[in-house]
Each structure stands twice: as C-alpha cells, then as structure tokens.
Design a protein around this motif. Sequence first.
Motif, PDB file in Angstrom:
ATOM      1  N   ARG A 133       0.860  -1.181   0.000  1.00  0.00           N
ATOM      2  CA  ARG A 133       0.000   0.000   0.000  1.00  0.00           C
ATOM      3  C   ARG A 133       0.897   1.232   0.000  1.00  0.00           C
ATOM      4  NH1 ARG A 133      -3.773  -2.442   3.826  1.00  0.00           N
ATOM      5  NH2 ARG A 133      -3.756  -4.622   3.216  1.00  0.00           N
ATOM      6  N   ILE A 134       0.652   2.107  -0.937  1.00  0.00           N
ATOM      7  CA  ILE A 134       1.322   3.410  -0.964  1.00  0.00           C
ATOM      8  C   ILE A 134       0.263   4.409  -0.518  1.00  0.00           C
ATOM      9  CG2 ILE A 134       2.541   5.107  -2.380  1.00  0.00           C
ATOM     10  CD1 ILE A 134       3.236   2.747  -4.284  1.00  0.00           C
ATOM     11  N   ARG A 135       0.373   4.822   0.731  1.00  0.00           N
ATOM     12  CA  ARG A 135      -0.643   5.660   1.357  1.00  0.00           C
ATOM     13  C   ARG A 135      -0.240   7.130   1.218  1.00  0.00           C
ATOM     14  NH1 ARG A 135      -0.061   3.218   7.067  1.00  0.00           N
ATOM     15  NH2 ARG A 135      -1.403   4.967   7.586  1.00  0.00           N
ATOM     16  N   ILE A 136      -1.081   7.900   0.559  1.00  0.00           N
ATOM     17  CA  ILE A 136      -0.803   9.330   0.369  1.00  0.00           C
ATOM     18  C   ILE A 136      -1.765  10.118   1.247  1.00  0.00           C
ATOM     19  CG2 ILE A 136      -0.775  11.248  -1.266  1.00  0.00           C
ATOM     20  CD1 ILE A 136       0.082   9.254  -3.416  1.00  0.00           C
ATOM     21  N   GLY A 137      -1.187  10.942   2.118  1.00  0.00           N
ATOM     22  CA  GLY A 137      -1.987  11.702   3.070  1.00  0.00           C
ATOM     23  C   GLY A 137      -2.806  12.803   2.415  1.00  0.00           C
ATOM     24  N   ILE A 138      -4.060  12.856   2.831  1.00  0.00           N
ATOM     25  CA  ILE A 138      -4.935  13.944   2.376  1.00  0.00           C
ATOM     26  C   ILE A 138      -5.350  14.825   3.554  1.00  0.00           C
ATOM     27  CG2 ILE A 138      -5.778  12.674   0.365  1.00  0.00           C
ATOM     28  CD1 ILE A 138      -8.401  12.140   2.004  1.00  0.00           C
ATOM     29  N   GLY A 139      -4.863  14.495   4.743  1.00  0.00           N
ATOM     30  CA  GLY A 139      -5.214  15.262   5.933  1.00  0.00           C
ATOM     31  C   GLY A 139      -6.625  14.950   6.406  1.00  0.00           C
ATOM     32  N   ARG A 140      -6.931  15.494   7.542  1.00  0.00           N
ATOM     33  CA  ARG A 140      -8.236  15.291   8.167  1.00  0.00           C
ATOM     34  C   ARG A 140      -8.879  16.662   8.338  1.00  0.00           C
ATOM     35  NH1 ARG A 140     -10.879  11.467  11.152  1.00  0.00           N
ATOM     36  NH2 ARG A 140      -9.309   9.852  10.950  1.00  0.00           N
ATOM     37  N   PRO A 141     -10.184  16.763   8.131  1.00  0.00           N
ATOM     38  CA  PRO A 141     -10.829  18.077   8.279  1.00  0.00           C
ATOM     39  C   PRO A 141     -10.832  18.514   9.740  1.00  0.00           C
ATOM     40  CG  PRO A 141     -12.500  16.372   8.018  1.00  0.00           C
ATOM     41  CD  PRO A 141     -11.153  15.710   7.819  1.00  0.00           C
ATOM     42  N   ASP A 142     -10.743  19.834   9.952  1.00  0.00           N
ATOM     43  CA  ASP A 142     -10.822  20.363  11.323  1.00  0.00           C
ATOM     44  C   ASP A 142     -12.195  20.106  11.920  1.00  0.00           C
ATOM     45  OD1 ASP A 142      -8.216  21.275  11.172  1.00  0.00           O
ATOM     46  OD2 ASP A 142      -8.814  23.217  10.360  1.00  0.00           O
ATOM     47  N   ASN A 143     -13.202  20.212  11.081  1.00  0.00           N
ATOM     48  CA  ASN A 143     -14.565  19.895  11.509  1.00  0.00           C
ATOM     49  C   ASN A 143     -15.356  19.503  10.277  1.00  0.00           C
ATOM     50  OD1 ASN A 143     -15.254  22.331  10.170  1.00  0.00           O
ATOM     51  ND2 ASN A 143     -14.908  23.489  12.035  1.00  0.00           N
ATOM     52  N   GLY A 144     -16.503  18.950  10.488  1.00  0.00           N
ATOM     53  CA  GLY A 144     -17.320  18.557   9.338  1.00  0.00           C
ATOM     54  C   GLY A 144     -17.373  17.060   9.160  1.00  0.00           C
ATOM     55  N   ILE A 145     -18.118  16.658   8.157  1.00  0.00           N
ATOM     56  CA  ILE A 145     -18.345  15.250   7.888  1.00  0.00           C
ATOM     57  C   ILE A 145     -17.218  14.721   7.003  1.00  0.00           C
ATOM     58  CG2 ILE A 145     -19.951  13.600   6.845  1.00  0.00           C
ATOM     59  CD1 ILE A 145     -22.174  15.699   7.468  1.00  0.00           C
ATOM     60  N   ILE A 146     -16.609  13.634   7.433  1.00  0.00           N
ATOM     61  CA  ILE A 146     -15.450  13.087   6.727  1.00  0.00           C
ATOM     62  C   ILE A 146     -15.795  12.723   5.283  1.00  0.00           C
ATOM     63  CG2 ILE A 146     -13.908  11.082   6.638  1.00  0.00           C
ATOM     64  CD1 ILE A 146     -13.563  11.384   9.645  1.00  0.00           C
ATOM     65  N   SER A 147     -16.981  12.124   5.057  1.00  0.00           N
ATOM     66  CA  SER A 147     -17.337  11.734   3.688  1.00  0.00           C
ATOM     67  C   SER A 147     -17.412  12.959   2.768  1.00  0.00           C
ATOM     68  CB  SER A 147     -18.645  10.951   3.657  1.00  0.00           C
ATOM     69  OG  SER A 147     -19.710  11.733   4.170  1.00  0.00           O
ATOM     70  N   ASN A 148     -17.883  14.085   3.280  1.00  0.00           N
ATOM     71  CA  ASN A 148     -17.906  15.316   2.472  1.00  0.00           C
ATOM     72  C   ASN A 148     -16.490  15.796   2.193  1.00  0.00           C
ATOM     73  OD1 ASN A 148     -20.682  15.299   2.499  1.00  0.00           O
ATOM     74  ND2 ASN A 148     -20.878  16.810   4.124  1.00  0.00           N
ATOM     75  N   TYR A 149     -15.626  15.662   3.181  1.00  0.00           N
ATOM     76  CA  TYR A 149     -14.238  16.112   3.034  1.00  0.00           C
ATOM     77  C   TYR A 149     -13.494  15.297   1.969  1.00  0.00           C
ATOM     78  CZ  TYR A 149      -9.345  17.008   4.131  1.00  0.00           C
ATOM     79  OH  TYR A 149      -8.014  17.337   4.039  1.00  0.00           O
ATOM     80  N   VAL A 150     -13.581  13.969   2.053  1.00  0.00           N
ATOM     81  CA  VAL A 150     -12.829  13.142   1.099  1.00  0.00           C
ATOM     82  C   VAL A 150     -13.354  13.300  -0.324  1.00  0.00           C
ATOM     83  CG1 VAL A 150     -12.077  11.465   2.835  1.00  0.00           C
ATOM     84  CG2 VAL A 150     -14.107  10.977   1.459  1.00  0.00           C
TER      85      VAL A 150
END
Length: 189
Positions: A133-150
């Motif tokens: 697996r080559i995992r590329i970071g996209i970061g995590r949202p400060d707030n909000g719904i993760i599915s909307n963020y990704v």
Amino acid sequence: MSKNSNKRIIVGLGNPGLKYNKTRHNVGYLFIDYMINNYQLSYKKKFNGLLFEANLEEENILFFKPLDYMNNSGDSISELIHYYKIDLSNLFIVHDDIDLGFCRIKVKNGGGNGGHNGLKSIDLHLKSNNYWRIRIGIGRPDNGIISNYVLSDFSNQEINNLTVLFEKIKKNIIHLFYQKIDIFLNKIK
C-alpha cells in the motif's frame, strides 16, 4: 498456476467520472494519470478498468485504474491479478489516507484496511491483505463530515504540491520494486 514475477502492477484507487476527478479520495487516480501523462502511455480498456503498460528502469510495469467505484474495485483488480498470474508481492495500491497529513506518504505491506472501503474490497476479492500500500496523506478536516471532506476537490495549490510529490515518487519508484522502502521514503522527503 505459475507466477509471472517479471510484471509489477501499480493500481490507483479512485471513483470514475468527472464529478470525482480532483477529489481527495481520487489521489490514487491522480497519481496514475501523472505517470501515464509523463510516459505518454496509451491504454487498453480491460478488466473493467484502464490498463497502461510501460517499461521503467528495465522493469515491466502495468498501471491500472479500476472503473468500478472504489468500494467495488477489488473485483477488477482480482481479475487483473489472476489473468497475469501476478504474485501479490508485486501489487502496489496507491490510495488516500485521511490519517496522514497532506502530502505525507507511508508504504507498507499487509495490515488492516483502516476503514478504507477500497482496501476492504481488495482484501475481500483477493482473500488476502498481503500486498503493498502506498498511502498518500490527504489530511483530516478540522470539523465537518469526513465523507464530504474526502469527496471535496483539492485546491490548485494542493494539486501543485501533489505534482511535486508525484514527481519524487516517479523518480524513485524503482526502490519500491526491490522493497528498499527506507531508501524510497528518504528520497521523497
């Protein structure tokens, strides 16, 4: 069934369609697009995906973009692996990772799927999690719904930063093929 140890497969995970083209969840697709554009590769539509073949550093490489939605990508990847009789140690999956800071990268073989639906599908269809697996970071949202963020688009600046990262990966990818992970990671810092 004999294995074809001469081929390596790099799969970029993402969702098909213009709607998802520049979303964070599609960082795997974006990487494959970068590689095929740089090597001016043409594709074949096969295994419900786009298949590109190249010789890099005297290695025969297949690049693959499944055209299934990410949650079902394991089906087409499994077909590809079985058709070419590829050992799972030569399978590299490029995907987004919300638990890594933006443009950070980690490489590992095996392990859990971390809740990533693309990896869950691959594990299910291959009946194994013993692939790279080559995992590329996209970061995590400060707030909000993760599915909307990704499913949100990268900014132009983020795309520029990813392009720099992709170029470093391209220049050093040979180290991955020989499982020299520490050298690879040091070269792309």
